[in-house]
Design an enzyme around this catalytic site. Structure first.
Site, PDB file in Angstrom:
ATOM      1  N   SER A   1       3.814   0.486   1.245  1.00 49.39           N
ATOM      2  CA  SER A   1       2.607   1.173   0.659  1.00 49.39           C
ATOM      3  C   SER A   1       1.612   1.325   1.415  1.00 49.39           C
ATOM      4  O   SER A   1       0.552   2.190   1.350  1.00 49.39           O
ATOM      5  CB  SER A   1       2.709   1.012  -1.007  1.00 49.39           C
ATOM      6  OG  SER A   1       3.877   1.142  -1.570  1.00 49.39           O
ATOM      7  N   ASN A   2       1.156  -0.046   1.700  1.00 46.35           N
ATOM      8  CA  ASN A   2      -0.241  -0.246   2.423  1.00 46.35           C
ATOM      9  C   ASN A   2      -0.151   0.291   3.749  1.00 46.35           C
ATOM     10  O   ASN A   2      -1.013   0.330   4.526  1.00 46.35           O
ATOM     11  CB  ASN A   2      -0.669  -1.682   2.479  1.00 46.35           C
ATOM     12  CG  ASN A   2      -1.031  -2.299   1.168  1.00 46.35           C
ATOM     13  OD1 ASN A   2      -2.167  -1.960   0.811  1.00 46.35           O
ATOM     14  ND2 ASN A   2      -0.101  -3.002   0.253  1.00 46.35           N
TER      15      ASN A   2
ATOM     16  N   LYS B   1      11.632  -6.698  -3.552  1.00 42.71           N
ATOM     17  CA  LYS B   1      10.249  -6.983  -3.688  1.00 42.71           C
ATOM     18  C   LYS B   1       9.789  -6.367  -4.847  1.00 42.71           C
ATOM     19  O   LYS B   1       9.476  -5.159  -5.129  1.00 42.71           O
ATOM     20  CB  LYS B   1       9.736  -6.113  -2.393  1.00 42.71           C
ATOM     21  CG  LYS B   1       7.992  -6.278  -2.574  1.00 42.71           C
ATOM     22  CD  LYS B   1       7.281  -5.562  -1.387  1.00 42.71           C
ATOM     23  CE  LYS B   1       5.780  -5.525  -1.792  1.00 42.71           C
ATOM     24  NZ  LYS B   1       4.780  -4.977  -0.896  1.00 42.71           N
TER      25      LYS B   1
ATOM     26  N   SER C   1       6.776  -5.853  -7.076  1.00 44.15           N
ATOM     27  CA  SER C   1       5.015  -5.610  -7.298  1.00 44.15           C
ATOM     28  C   SER C   1       4.437  -5.469  -8.591  1.00 44.15           C
ATOM     29  O   SER C   1       3.472  -5.293  -8.628  1.00 44.15           O
ATOM     30  CB  SER C   1       4.704  -4.367  -6.189  1.00 44.15           C
ATOM     31  OG  SER C   1       5.240  -4.758  -4.848  1.00 44.15           O
TER      32      SER C   1
ATOM     33  N   GLY D   1       5.439  -9.075  -4.824  1.00 44.54           N
ATOM     34  CA  GLY D   1       4.987  -8.056  -3.949  1.00 44.54           C
ATOM     35  C   GLY D   1       3.228  -8.155  -4.101  1.00 44.54           C
ATOM     36  O   GLY D   1       3.012  -7.226  -3.474  1.00 44.54           O
TER      37      GLY D   1
END
Lengths: 298, 298, 298, 298
Positions: free
Chosen positions: B45-46, B164, B166, B189
């Site tokens: 996402s980042n 993961k 988050s 996450g």
């Protein structure tokens, strides 16, 4: 300039063997283009636009616009997560011959999609759009709401001509309508609140159910505009269950099965969407049959 | 087989003039690959993966895997709305030399993403994946939660090696850990709940903050594993504000500015994301400075 | 001054023929007061406090405090929608001999319960309270969250000694702990995140499950404090399903049936709460039996 | 039998020195009873019913019913968390001379308030009620929605004559109306969606704003029923901002200030509710003044 009015069908995209089935789509278009619908929306949420590649989107717009030319206006859903991709698709929509573009809110980075960020997004998109831009508010899918305040701020942009509001918050719809500048139109995004929206001053709607019952959906508006409010209201009431069946309850897989029940090609949705189960098909048929609007033979 | 353990940075994708800035990325990678990090996640996402074209994704994976080769493992974020596109990207990730793929839940058609539909999606993807598959639960962005029940059902697939998470629901994380089959690992996450997750049995994490403080994030885990719980906990506490600053509060634009503060290239995010305002940069610097982990000269 | 530490049971209120069954309550109290519990909470959420009249509340506090005197401390749940009623009940709690009061957020007028309004509420209540005040954060029931920021602001009040956080947001719990002034304690509000909270520095918990497994819940903390982390963690893991059964899944009706399974009096909850169905009782027994903590004969 | 029709004001409860100010209330009632309103609701959400003791509730019902006798019908809000208390208050409402009772959903134990539990609650309450029962759906305050399905199931009970729906989900309102059995009426719970509800077949509304603009609110309905739809719609539109000001934006404190602006007694709300700040009072006056409906002298 293009003006939002009347009932549009956000058409389903037919697939066969995993690919867009253009021959089937052509036949479906014959039906819709020959109906009482005002126009067609290609690549709306019901058109599985997020499951299409960029190339497929370009090709699909071309095909639909060519078929609709001279018959009915076409609105193309061009919203993407990226501003650049949205702008690029808008140019392609213009080349294809679309009449307007429908731009959903970017939504993956929800926490960053504040009102100023959305205002900037739509302004940049509209500044560079060769076609009129319609805002697309779809909170159920995006987790983001275009507030009346934001919509009205954007309504001052000369290229932004209206909003399709699928959220169904009738007070928000009323807020937009009463404060909209001349020429900015509000469209109901679902058959379930079409009549209430018209009563407040909406000028039409883009309705999943119009894929299946285009003439009946259109008649809600023509009856309303003719002042036959009781009849319009009764017809609205008769459409609610069917609408729920092809939206919240069974979604796109349900819509495609419903299309088959009126003689169109439905086919399977693209994965990860899954075809309707047999038992659900039966339930869906019952819901649709209760309206009395299914063709006799089906 | 590849096993999830340690701290990974979900690296930011640097842009210059609207294009991926590979030279800048190369220098950033030198820093991360020389740090205490266990590995690298590209196109998380980042990494603004939803703002990249299919072509850019392929190119980016190749570049990062080539640089990391022999140094650290690379996990590639390949989740897409469409099953087919996800499968295609998984093949490309394998070609590029990635060690595993991280697959986010499809999310636009939220109402249709029931547990059976998600189970089918992940199973189809894993069946055809040449690489180990990691589930990616990111409810803040997707509006969808991978429940412990679903994760544990999928954990039985030989190709699915972990998740993961988050979401930060610590009870859900505990549920996954205590019922996980041998070899299925749970990754935190976010840096904000890393220590709590480790305490329950998580084997590491993929942390936005690890872009900026890779060694400090890694030290939380090494201290924990060395039984120095008090120190690990204190370090965890020291990282919470910074983590909040580069995730919930200022998001990717904040992360990129924070990267500049440690001497990396940050640059502007892709629109519709907007660069951080000057005043926010100052606030962000203060938050990071309070940790004492910023380089002296900055 | 009274200090929050250890495991408390928020005791169920037993009814017979619609009235509080004091004889049954007395026997239940014998069990809890003879257990490893640190103390007792009367009129918490699990005590059906919103279903009791003002008069019943006064009587119940008197009864419980009299029985517990010299054995274990008693915390009384005195939060009400009205500030005046809360203040009045605090005075009655002091008269009855309680050690502290637990004050839930007023919650019917959610839209008006902004942070400044809640700050004013708790300050007025604490100013006039003869007893130490514990904030009670219960978002699942109230729809309102006491943020770390608000809790820490209120923590400066000399009468406010801690918070019971039933929300389970572990980052919020970490935020409160790391910034809490000397003497302000954070309590886990559920057995499901007790261990994670302790790992971060919580000083204990008020746990529905402690009605049923008081010694096991207490042992999580004593093992943790003895540095036997693996054992503490394993015990935590063993309690999660039971906790879920007597909270989220079957609520107070489930808690009362679970109490019967260990030989206490449970009885029916007050309407509108409904007794557990027979099939659910069986399922609940299985969940509890799996822990191995049920008495042999049961 | 009593039938739900027309516009009701859910009257504010005036306090002076912390106690109910009956002399002020008497004067306010003179105004409302002399207005075009159909009737009065005592102890609705705007009447701060959750901040009143049981004794105050009985006294307040008596006072209002005595004043209204022979002039306008009175509906009493008698919903409480406990079934028994609700039944008791219903008996008191009948003794006081009320025409019907309005029963909100119990809401503290949200997780336990499933549809079957709510069905049982309302059935038990209605079975024992000497007065007609009106369901009260207030999701914003309760966190619970009475679905169309549940409302229609309960509508078969001979004592249950309608629902006040404050949720504003227009599709749910349409669903209730089109499937309601003869004699079951749907009331809009807010002035903001009154017109849309009437257009679909609602028979009136209970509107906070009717405390302030009783004649204007009533005129929306009379114009609608006279077929003057354009005028009704315009008046609806003119009321939206004022309604928002005395509901979502400033709540009960705002409502009380607005009442003062038309010459009624407002006074302070009960804590924890706080009086409106001076700056907000000015903003509120501007919002109300824009309607042109404030008395000249004010």
């Amino acid at each position: 300039m293009f003006k939002l009015h009347g009932i549009y069908a956000p058409i389903a995209t037919p697939f066969a063997g995993g690919e867009i089935a253009y021959d089937k789509l052509g036949k479906n278009l014959d039906f819709w283009l020959g109906s009482d619908l005002e126009g067609i929306v290609v690549m709306g949420s019901n058109g599985e636009f997020v499951l299409l590649s960029s190339g497929e989107k370009e090709e699909l717009m071309k095909f639909v616009c060519a078929r609709a030319k001279g018959k009915k206006p076409v609105i193309a859903g061009t919203g993407a997560e990226s501003t650049t991709e949205t702008i690029r698709l808008n140019a392609k929509a213009a080349e294809a011959g679309a009449d307007a573009v429908l731009v959903v809110t970017p939504n993956y980075y929800k926490g960053s999609m504040t009102e100023p960020v959305l205002a900037r997004f739509y302004t940049e998109v509209a500044d560079q759009s060769p076609l009129p831009v319609i805002l697309y508010n779809m909170p159920r899918n995006t987790g983001i709401n275009i507030s009346a305040k934001l919509a009205l701020e954007l309504a001052r942009h000369p290229k932004i001509i209206g909003i399709k509001d699928s959220g169904g918050n009738i007070v928000q719809i009323a807020d937009m309508i009463r404060n909209a500048p001349e020429g900015f139109c509000v469209f109901a995004g679902s058959a379930s609140f079409l009549y209430a929206s018209l009563a407040l001053g909406a000028t039409g709607g883009t309705l999943a159910l119009a894929n299946v019952f285009p003439n009946e959906c259109s008649r809600v508006q023509s009856l309303f505009e003719a002042g036959k409010l009781g009849e319009a209201r009764d017809l609205q009431m008769a459409l609610i269950d069917s609408n729920n069946a092809v939206t919240a309850r069974w979604g796109i897989p349900g819509l495609k099965v419903a299309m088959e029940m009126i003689g169109l090609y439905g086919g399977d949705p693209r994965p990860p969407l899954v075809p309707l189960k047999e038992a659900d098909r039966e339930d869906l048929r019952k819901v649709l049959a209760k309206t009395g609007f299914l063709p006799k033979a089906s």
